[in-house]
Write an enzyme that holds these catalytic residues in place. Structure first.
Site, short mmCIF file in Angstrom:
data_model
loop_
_atom_site.label_atom_id
_atom_site.label_comp_id
_atom_site.label_asym_id
_atom_site.label_seq_id
_atom_site.Cartn_x
_atom_site.Cartn_y
_atom_site.Cartn_z
N GLU A 1 -7.06 -12.54 5.97
CA GLU A 1 -6.02 -11.98 6.84
C GLU A 1 -6.54 -12.16 8.28
OE1 GLU A 1 -5.52 -7.70 6.55
OE2 GLU A 1 -3.59 -7.72 7.57
N HIS B 1 0.88 -1.17 0.00
CA HIS B 1 0.00 0.00 0.00
C HIS B 1 0.91 1.21 0.00
CE1 HIS B 1 -3.49 -2.52 1.19
NE2 HIS B 1 -2.53 -3.26 1.72
N ASP C 1 3.46 -5.17 2.47
CA ASP C 1 2.18 -4.60 2.93
C ASP C 1 2.30 -3.10 3.22
OD1 ASP C 1 -0.53 -4.81 3.41
OD2 ASP C 1 -0.37 -5.86 5.31
N1 HPA Z 1 -5.21 -5.16 5.42
C1 HPA Z 1 -6.27 -4.42 5.12
N2 HPA Z 1 -6.17 -3.15 4.76
C2 HPA Z 1 -4.97 -2.59 4.70
C3 HPA Z 1 -3.84 -3.30 5.01
C4 HPA Z 1 -3.97 -4.67 5.39
O1 HPA Z 1 -3.01 -5.41 5.67
N3 HPA Z 1 -2.80 -2.45 4.86
C5 HPA Z 1 -3.30 -1.27 4.45
N4 HPA Z 1 -4.62 -1.34 4.36
ZN ZN Z 2 -2.55 -5.10 2.57
#
Ligand code: HPA
Ligand code: ZN
Length: 335
Positions: A197, A16, A275
């Site tokens: 996740e 991101h 990430d």
């Molecule tokens: N998960 C969900 N949304 C997110 C993440 C993540 O790991 N990182 C940035 N936005």
């Molecule tokens: Zn992510």
């Protein structure tokens, strides 16, 4: 001495761009834009990065992103990340951006998009790092808001390869966004989604069946469902796993308990990614190093992970070929 993994040719598929905002840049941009931060130093920002779960991270991540205001800010953010890529063997990167984080506070889509894409363009020429851009919808917001964001993106579709789904997973299943993803695919976008996740395997099934995703972002909870594992192996659906993120957000207690090695040994197309590197303690090379030492991965497994990263990318087979050759040559030089 750093591990040879730093130079391993690889791609990143789950980053991101807002999550690459280092505390130093956050403080500098706050000053440049006259924005008050609730921290009085770079050290205080870093000290605040103690998370219990995804939501506790997202609260700080959205607050930090407020310092991003101008096209130059988005350029500087993206350029700093791409310079890291060049230093860490990352030949190609597929970057997420969250337009709603910015448009909802009055920053124009065009400003965000232009700053990011100019940096991506410059990196190809100056750093030899190629890229693609993926627009993520914030799943804690409504499906109508996501549809409006998709419509804003249509004039820029040549520069956006796919749409994705991020933010608070629990309570916001992929099915909530089925119509938006139907429209996105009809408009020519590929699709990906964060699933598994914190959310259950059912969310991964929904992302596959209802959103028709090419990859699952995270997906570590797929191990709870043997039929799902079988499906993912059979169809070689890539998982973009983020080891340091999973520890920081308490998905696993320690890296030694991470299931990445199991996933790999079951034959899934696993990839390693950072990430939100500024928040989770490392970029792509640090993620490789962390799993190498904690899980005792063999050299050939680390090379397999890098190979998977090219195969799971949106590069065409012809575009992947020179990178895979370079990877094979590098692996041979290590042996
Ligand atoms: N998960 C969900 N949304 C997110 C993440 C993540 O790991 N990182 C940035 N936005
Ligand atoms: Zn992510």
């Amino acid at each position: 001495m750093r591990s040879p993994l730093v130079a391993l040719p690889k791609t990143e598929l789950h980053i991101h761009i807002e999550g690459s905002l280092e505390p130093e840049m956050m403080v500098a941009l706050a000053q440049r834009n006259g924005i008050a931060l609730p921290y009085d130093s770079v050290e205080a920002v870093r000290a605040a990065y103690q998370f219990e779960n995804l939501q506790s991270f997202l609260d700080l991540y959205y607050a930090g992103a407020q310092v991003l205001q101008s096209e130059q800010d988005f350029y500087d953010l993206t350029w700093a990340y791409l310079q890291k890529c060049a230093l860490q063997g990352v030949r190609h990167t597929e970057i997420f951006f969250d337009p709603q984080t910015h448009t909802d506070r009055g920053i124009a889509f065009e400003v965000v998009h232009s700053g990011i894409t100019q940096a991506l363009h410059d990196a190809k020429g100056e750093l030899g790092v190629s890229s693609a851009l993926i627009l993520c919808f914030l799943r804690h917001l409504s499906a109508e808001a996501a549809m409006a964001t998709l419509e804003q993106a249509l004039p820029y579709r040549d520069s956006i390869i796919a749409v994705g789904l991020d933010s608070s997973e629990l309570g916001h299943p992929p099915s909530k966004f089925q119509a938006v993803f139907d429209r996105a695919r009809a408009e020519g976008f590929l699709t990906v989604a964060h699933a598994g996740e914190e959310g259950p395997p059912e969310y991964i099934w929904e992302a596959l069946r209802l959103l028709q995703v090419s990859r699952i972002d995270h997906g570590v909870r797929s191990l709870e469902d043997p039929a799902l594992v079988e499906y993912l192996v059979e169809h070689q659906i890539p998982l973009t796993v983020c080891p340091l993120s999973n520890i920081k957000l308490c998905v696993f207690d320690t890296m030694a308990q991470h299931n990445l090695k199991q996933l790999l040994e079951l034959g899934l197309c696993v990839t390693i990614n950072s990430d939100d590197p500024a928040y989770f303690g490392g970029y792509l090379a640090e993620n490789f190093e962390a799993v190498e030492s904690a899980l005792g991965l063999l050299p050939e497994q680390l090379v397999q992970l890098a190979k998977n990263s090219f195969k799971a990318s949106f590069l065409s087979p012809a575009e992947q070929q020179p990178y895979l050759q370079e990877l094979t040559a590098y692996a041979a030089s290590l042996a």
